[in-house]
Design an enzyme around this catalytic site. Sequence first.
Site: not given
Length: 233
Positions: A7, A9, A52, A150, A155
Site C-alpha cells: 500500500d 500514501e 486534504e 491511513h 493497511d
Amino acid sequence: MREIIFDTETTGLSPAGGDRMVEIGCVELFNRVETGRTFHAYFNPGRPMPSEAEAVHGLSDVFLSDKPQFGERADELIDFIADSPLIAHNATFDFGFLNHELGLCLRDPVCLSRMICTLAMARTRHPGAKHSLDALCTRFGVDRSQRVKHGALLDAQLLAQVYVELTGGRQIGLGLVAEAGPALDRPLVPAAAAQRPVRAPRPHSASPAEDERHRGFIAAMASPLWDRYLAPI
C-alpha cells in the site's frame, strides 16, 4: 508461492500532476500466510503536503522533512519485492505511483502483469456491496481498531488478511493435498472397532403367524383392484 501485499500514501491523486509517494508498506506472503517479513519506508516528497492529503494519513511536512528521497531506498525496495506478484487495493493507483517514482530515479517500472487488485476481486465476489478496505475488514471480521488514519504498512497488513479471505480463507494453507497420500495408508476402520465381536444379523422376514394375519387382511377386502387382472387360483 511468494506474494507481496503493498500500500502507498501520497500527496494527492495524480503522479502526472506532480503528486509524490510519501510512504510504502509491503507484507510478504508465502502460500497466503504472512511470513513476518515487511518493508516500510517514509519519503520526503520534495513538495508541500496538501491539507486534504494530510487529513487522510496524518503525514506532515515537518514529519517528512528528514526522511530520505525515494531514490535513496529504491534498490532496497526492488530487492524486497523481487519478481513476486504485487497485490494492492485499487492497484492501478498504487502501481501508478510506484512506477512513477521508479521512473524518476531511472529504475525499470514494475510490469503490470504482476498486478493483482483486491478491489476488482471484491467487486466480482460481492457485487453491489461496499468495497472499501474498512468495509471488507468488517465483512470478513478483520480487526481494524488500530486504523485511526491511513497508514501504508498497517493497511497492507489488514489487506493481507482480507486477501486471504477473498481467495478462499485459511483453508488454503492447511496442506490437505500434501497429506492425502499418507492418509490412504491408514486403515479405514479404527483398530478398536475391528476388535468388536460380530453380531448375527437380525431376522427381517415375516413369521408364519404374521403371514396368516396378512392373508386374512387381504381376504377381508371387498372387490380389491387386483381381482380385475388376476385369474382365480
